[in-house]
Scaffold this active site. Structure first.
Site, PDB file in Angstrom:
ATOM      1  N   GLY A  11       3.908   7.558  -9.495  1.00 43.49           N
ATOM      2  CA  GLY A  11       3.529   6.510  -8.538  1.00 43.49           C
ATOM      3  C   GLY A  11       4.615   6.293  -7.485  1.00 43.49           C
ATOM      4  N   ASN A  33      -1.135   9.117 -15.972  1.00 43.66           N
ATOM      5  CA  ASN A  33      -2.514   9.626 -16.073  1.00 43.66           C
ATOM      6  C   ASN A  33      -3.152   9.802 -14.694  1.00 43.66           C
ATOM      7  OD1 ASN A  33      -2.975   7.025 -15.286  1.00 43.66           O
ATOM      8  ND2 ASN A  33      -4.520   6.550 -16.836  1.00 43.66           N
ATOM      9  N   ASN A  36      -3.523   6.202 -10.269  1.00 41.80           N
ATOM     10  CA  ASN A  36      -3.294   5.813  -8.874  1.00 41.80           C
ATOM     11  C   ASN A  36      -2.252   6.722  -8.234  1.00 41.80           C
ATOM     12  OD1 ASN A  36      -3.840   4.124  -6.651  1.00 41.80           O
ATOM     13  ND2 ASN A  36      -1.939   3.003  -7.010  1.00 41.80           N
ATOM     14  N   ASP A  59      -2.675   8.886 -20.958  1.00 34.32           N
ATOM     15  CA  ASP A  59      -3.097   7.522 -20.658  1.00 34.32           C
ATOM     16  C   ASP A  59      -2.424   6.615 -21.689  1.00 34.32           C
ATOM     17  OD1 ASP A  59      -4.394   5.095 -20.419  1.00 34.32           O
ATOM     18  OD2 ASP A  59      -6.352   6.001 -20.025  1.00 34.32           O
ATOM     19  N   SER A 125       7.284  -8.485 -11.248  1.00 31.77           N
ATOM     20  CA  SER A 125       7.019  -8.750  -9.834  1.00 31.77           C
ATOM     21  C   SER A 125       7.375 -10.189  -9.489  1.00 31.77           C
ATOM     22  CB  SER A 125       5.519  -8.518  -9.601  1.00 31.77           C
ATOM     23  OG  SER A 125       5.125  -9.061  -8.376  1.00 31.77           O
ATOM     24  N   TYR A 150      -3.858  -9.871 -11.977  1.00 29.57           N
ATOM     25  CA  TYR A 150      -2.736  -8.925 -11.918  1.00 29.57           C
ATOM     26  C   TYR A 150      -1.432  -9.659 -12.219  1.00 29.57           C
ATOM     27  CZ  TYR A 150       1.201  -6.454  -9.846  1.00 29.57           C
ATOM     28  OH  TYR A 150       2.442  -5.895  -9.643  1.00 29.57           O
ATOM     29  N   LYS A 154       1.295  -9.548 -15.513  1.00 28.27           N
ATOM     30  CA  LYS A 154       2.758  -9.350 -15.467  1.00 28.27           C
ATOM     31  C   LYS A 154       3.458 -10.460 -16.242  1.00 28.27           C
ATOM     32  CE  LYS A 154       3.319  -5.617 -13.106  1.00 28.27           C
ATOM     33  NZ  LYS A 154       3.742  -4.412 -13.817  1.00 28.27           N
ATOM     34  N   ASP A 298      -2.020 -16.544  -0.289  1.00 25.19           N
ATOM     35  CA  ASP A 298      -0.719 -16.148   0.269  1.00 25.19           C
ATOM     36  C   ASP A 298       0.241 -17.338   0.330  1.00 25.19           C
ATOM     37  OD1 ASP A 298      -1.025 -13.470   0.624  1.00 25.19           O
ATOM     38  OD2 ASP A 298      -1.377 -13.548   2.793  1.00 25.19           O
TER      39      ASP A 298
HETATM   40  P1  NAD Z   1       1.686   2.878  -8.331  1.00 27.09           P
HETATM   41  O1  NAD Z   1       0.260   2.552  -8.539  1.00 27.09           O
HETATM   42  O2  NAD Z   1       2.044   3.747  -7.188  1.00 27.09           O
HETATM   43  O3  NAD Z   1       2.308   3.529  -9.668  1.00 27.09           O
HETATM   44  C1  NAD Z   1       1.857   3.181 -10.956  1.00 27.09           C
HETATM   45  C2  NAD Z   1       1.621   4.467 -11.731  1.00 27.09           C
HETATM   46  O4  NAD Z   1       1.154   4.127 -13.047  1.00 27.09           O
HETATM   47  C3  NAD Z   1       0.553   5.352 -11.084  1.00 27.09           C
HETATM   48  O5  NAD Z   1       1.065   6.662 -10.928  1.00 27.09           O
HETATM   49  C4  NAD Z   1      -0.599   5.321 -12.090  1.00 27.09           C
HETATM   50  O6  NAD Z   1      -1.328   6.535 -12.102  1.00 27.09           O
HETATM   51  C5  NAD Z   1       0.125   5.037 -13.392  1.00 27.09           C
HETATM   52  N1  NAD Z   1      -0.708   4.408 -14.426  1.00 27.09           N
HETATM   53  C6  NAD Z   1      -1.466   3.288 -14.318  1.00 27.09           C
HETATM   54  N2  NAD Z   1      -2.072   3.021 -15.491  1.00 27.09           N
HETATM   55  C7  NAD Z   1      -1.689   4.010 -16.357  1.00 27.09           C
HETATM   56  C8  NAD Z   1      -1.988   4.297 -17.711  1.00 27.09           C
HETATM   57  N3  NAD Z   1      -2.817   3.553 -18.434  1.00 27.09           N
HETATM   58  N4  NAD Z   1      -1.427   5.395 -18.289  1.00 27.09           N
HETATM   59  C9  NAD Z   1      -0.576   6.187 -17.579  1.00 27.09           C
HETATM   60  N5  NAD Z   1      -0.261   5.953 -16.294  1.00 27.09           N
HETATM   61  C10 NAD Z   1      -0.823   4.881 -15.686  1.00 27.09           C
HETATM   62  O7  NAD Z   1       2.474   1.499  -8.257  1.00 27.09           O
HETATM   63  P2  NAD Z   1       3.965   1.203  -7.825  1.00 27.09           P
HETATM   64  O8  NAD Z   1       3.924   0.506  -6.521  1.00 27.09           O
HETATM   65  O9  NAD Z   1       4.802   2.411  -7.989  1.00 27.09           O
HETATM   66  O10 NAD Z   1       4.335   0.112  -8.919  1.00 27.09           O
HETATM   67  C11 NAD Z   1       4.960   0.466 -10.141  1.00 27.09           C
HETATM   68  C12 NAD Z   1       5.041  -0.758 -11.023  1.00 27.09           C
HETATM   69  O11 NAD Z   1       5.713  -1.795 -10.314  1.00 27.09           O
HETATM   70  C13 NAD Z   1       3.654  -1.339 -11.386  1.00 27.09           C
HETATM   71  O12 NAD Z   1       3.731  -1.811 -12.704  1.00 27.09           O
HETATM   72  C14 NAD Z   1       3.504  -2.488 -10.411  1.00 27.09           C
HETATM   73  O13 NAD Z   1       2.670  -3.496 -10.916  1.00 27.09           O
HETATM   74  C15 NAD Z   1       4.936  -2.969 -10.269  1.00 27.09           C
HETATM   75  N6  NAD Z   1       5.180  -3.658  -8.988  1.00 27.09           N
HETATM   76  C16 NAD Z   1       4.870  -3.039  -7.806  1.00 27.09           C
HETATM   77  C17 NAD Z   1       5.090  -3.705  -6.600  1.00 27.09           C
HETATM   78  C18 NAD Z   1       4.746  -3.049  -5.291  1.00 27.09           C
HETATM   79  O14 NAD Z   1       4.687  -3.738  -4.294  1.00 27.09           O
HETATM   80  N7  NAD Z   1       4.544  -1.763  -5.215  1.00 27.09           N
HETATM   81  C19 NAD Z   1       5.619  -4.992  -6.602  1.00 27.09           C
HETATM   82  C20 NAD Z   1       5.930  -5.587  -7.827  1.00 27.09           C
HETATM   83  C21 NAD Z   1       5.713  -4.905  -9.026  1.00 27.09           C
HETATM   84  C1  UD1 Z   2       1.075  -8.746  -2.377  1.00 20.88           C
HETATM   85  C2  UD1 Z   2       0.417  -9.365  -3.581  1.00 20.88           C
HETATM   86  C3  UD1 Z   2       1.454  -9.458  -4.709  1.00 20.88           C
HETATM   87  C4  UD1 Z   2       2.024  -8.076  -5.009  1.00 20.88           C
HETATM   88  C5  UD1 Z   2       2.610  -7.487  -3.735  1.00 20.88           C
HETATM   89  C6  UD1 Z   2       3.031  -6.078  -3.954  1.00 20.88           C
HETATM   90  C7  UD1 Z   2      -1.362 -10.809  -2.717  1.00 20.88           C
HETATM   91  C8  UD1 Z   2      -1.801 -12.230  -2.507  1.00 20.88           C
HETATM   92  N1  UD1 Z   2      -0.120 -10.658  -3.241  1.00 20.88           N
HETATM   93  O1  UD1 Z   2       2.142  -9.580  -1.996  1.00 20.88           O
HETATM   94  O2  UD1 Z   2       0.862  -9.988  -5.872  1.00 20.88           O
HETATM   95  O3  UD1 Z   2       3.043  -8.151  -6.002  1.00 20.88           O
HETATM   96  O4  UD1 Z   2       1.592  -7.481  -2.702  1.00 20.88           O
HETATM   97  O5  UD1 Z   2       3.743  -5.613  -2.865  1.00 20.88           O
HETATM   98  O6  UD1 Z   2      -2.090  -9.867  -2.449  1.00 20.88           O
HETATM   99  N2  UD1 Z   2      -0.273  -9.288   5.833  1.00 20.88           N
HETATM  100  C9  UD1 Z   2      -0.915  -9.345   7.051  1.00 20.88           C
HETATM  101  N3  UD1 Z   2      -1.868  -8.400   7.311  1.00 20.88           N
HETATM  102  C10 UD1 Z   2      -2.187  -7.405   6.417  1.00 20.88           C
HETATM  103  C11 UD1 Z   2      -1.507  -7.359   5.190  1.00 20.88           C
HETATM  104  C12 UD1 Z   2      -0.567  -8.325   4.914  1.00 20.88           C
HETATM  105  O7  UD1 Z   2      -0.659 -10.220   7.870  1.00 20.88           O
HETATM  106  O8  UD1 Z   2      -3.077  -6.591   6.715  1.00 20.88           O
HETATM  107  C13 UD1 Z   2       0.773 -10.284   5.546  1.00 20.88           C
HETATM  108  C14 UD1 Z   2       0.484 -11.118   4.317  1.00 20.88           C
HETATM  109  O9  UD1 Z   2      -0.227 -12.275   4.661  1.00 20.88           O
HETATM  110  C15 UD1 Z   2       1.905 -11.430   3.825  1.00 20.88           C
HETATM  111  C16 UD1 Z   2       2.740 -10.217   4.274  1.00 20.88           C
HETATM  112  O10 UD1 Z   2       1.960  -9.576   5.292  1.00 20.88           O
HETATM  113  O11 UD1 Z   2       2.406 -12.561   4.469  1.00 20.88           O
HETATM  114  C17 UD1 Z   2       2.988  -9.229   3.156  1.00 20.88           C
HETATM  115  O12 UD1 Z   2       1.743  -8.932   2.546  1.00 20.88           O
HETATM  116  P1  UD1 Z   2       1.622  -7.855   1.369  1.00 20.88           P
HETATM  117  O13 UD1 Z   2       2.262  -6.585   1.794  1.00 20.88           O
HETATM  118  O14 UD1 Z   2       0.189  -7.810   0.963  1.00 20.88           O
HETATM  119  O15 UD1 Z   2       2.529  -8.454   0.214  1.00 20.88           O
HETATM  120  P2  UD1 Z   2       2.474  -9.896  -0.505  1.00 20.88           P
HETATM  121  O16 UD1 Z   2       1.393 -10.736   0.027  1.00 20.88           O
HETATM  122  O17 UD1 Z   2       3.839 -10.464  -0.498  1.00 20.88           O
END
Ligand code: NAD
Ligand code: UD1
Length: 343
Positions: A11, A33, A36, A59, A125, A150, A154, A298
């Protein structure tokens, strides 16, 4: 050689962390798996690190399949990224989220216990702080006022990990990420959401590349300087480095059991309109946008307190938002070229 299992390692954040750990000399094994992600990421990680990487397609919701990975390999620690992360999808399909995210963590904990692996870094998160309106957000603030399944998943995983850590000689570092953005400078790995992006940065890069017509700015009537909402954007390579620091800390620990939650952010709030400007400066292109109503759920302002990360992990984000915008755009351009050559 220290052996690290990275779940969800193909991911967005996991792939960058896998690269950094391999470059730091760790022996990495990825389990995913592809729920995503794309199998092609494995080749791209290998291209960056210049060697092959161990991988299991598994998985995590299947306890038997996951346990086989532990049976057939030796691990000193685990970084657990695997999980589903779309807020909107979780509201429509809460069971899918609770089932996937909670079962995966429970199965992982069972296998770790069974095979005596006692060090875990968990992806949490900033969303666990829910509707807390006091900033910067400190790790001691109450968590759990969540607004979607979601986020609740967490929060629940954090509670499970804390309980299990103290009951079964496990050392856990929970990292609460703020808003990861950017990509690896090679342009080979980055954020590649399926369908129309929900998050700001991938939406902007798709507008810049002409895939999407126009960005909607969700609200300009917040009580902030320019009226748009404020977040703490952090370069994904900095975030990956936070995991390296957390693993180093866990490997040095003498404690038989510990649970520690730590924010990973820059501690600097940036508004949506400032992000648009930064992208425009970094790429030399205009971002067409219109202001629409606020997105439900938001927060006006969210950014991290970063003292704990500095004091306990010696972690400080180094990369600028400009650099992150440049790297995101570079990745988007590379991605578009590869997709075009396949068509
Ligand atoms: P991502 O979706 O790119 O990566 C997650 C990976 O987990 C994917 O490759 C997916 O295929 C794999 N996966 C999901 N369910 C699975 C399962 N049952 N078995 C095996 N693999 C599985 O997401 P990311 O942005 O890299 O995020 C990674 C972690 O960080 C996640 O837990 C996410 O909730 C957390 N997180 C992400 C953000 C963000 O903004 N990206 C913010 C806060 C927390
Ligand atoms: C969102 C998720 C949060 C998650 C995080 C991962 C929601 C309510 N929250 O957070 O749970 O952990 O992503 O990165 O979905 N914005 C725009 N236009 C857009 C998209 C976003 O104006 O098309 C604004 C949003 O209102 C926000 C900021 O950009 O103020 C960031 O948005 P986003 O990237 O979706 O992140 P979060 O809302 O912080």
């Amino acid at each position: 050689m220290v052996n690290i299992l990275i779940t969800g390692g193909t991911g967005y954040i996991g792939s960058h962390t896998a690269v950094l750990l391999c470059e730091a000399g760790y022996n990495v094994h990825i389990a995913d798996n592809f729920a995503n992600s794309d199998p092609g990421v494995l080749n791209r990680i290998e291209q960056i690190i210049g060697k092959s990487i161990h991988f299991s397609e598994v998985d995590l919701t299947s306890s038997e399949d996951l346990d086989l990975v532990f049976k057939n390999n030796t691990f000193d620690a685990v970084i657990h990224f695997a999980g589903l992360k779309s807020v909107g999808e979780s509201i429509k399909e809460p069971l899918k989220y609770y089932n996937n995210n909670i079962s995966s963590t429970m199965n992982l904990l069972n296998s770790m216990h069974k095979h005596n692996v006692d060090k875990l870094v968990f992806s949490s998160s900033a969303t666990v702080y829910g509707e807390c309106k006091i900033v910067p957000l400190e790790e001691t603030f109450p968590i759990g006022q969540t607004t979607n399944p979601y986020a609740t998943s967490k929060f629940m995983q954090e509670l499970i990990l804390r309980d299990v850590a103290f009951a079964s000689n496990l050392n856990v570092v929970t990292l609460r990420y703020f808003n990861p953005i950017g990509a690896h400078t090679s342009g080979l790995i980055g954020e590649n959401p399926k369908g129309i992006p929900n998050n700001l940065c991938p939406y902007i890069t798709q507008v810049l590349s002409g895939k999407l017509e126009m960005l909607s700015v969700f609200g300009d009537d917040y009580e902030t300087d320019d009226g748009s909402a404020i977040r703490d954007y952090i370069h994904v390579v900095d975030l990956a480095n936070g995991h390296l620091k957390a693993i180093e800390k866990l490997l040095q620990t003498n404690s038989s059991t510990s649970y520690n939650a730590i924010n990973l952010g820059r501690g600097i709030g940036v508004s949506v309109l400032e992000m648009i400007k930064t992208f425009e400066n970094a790429t030399g292109r205009k971002v067409p946008y219109r202001v629409t109503s606020r997105r439900q759920g938001d927060l006006p302002v969210s950014y991290a307190a970063t003292d704990k990360a500095l004091n306990e992990l010696d972690f400080k984000a180094e990369r600028s938002i400009e650099q992150a915008c440049r790297d995101s755009w570079n990745y988007q351009e590379e991605f578009n070229k590869t997709s075009a050559s396949k068509e």
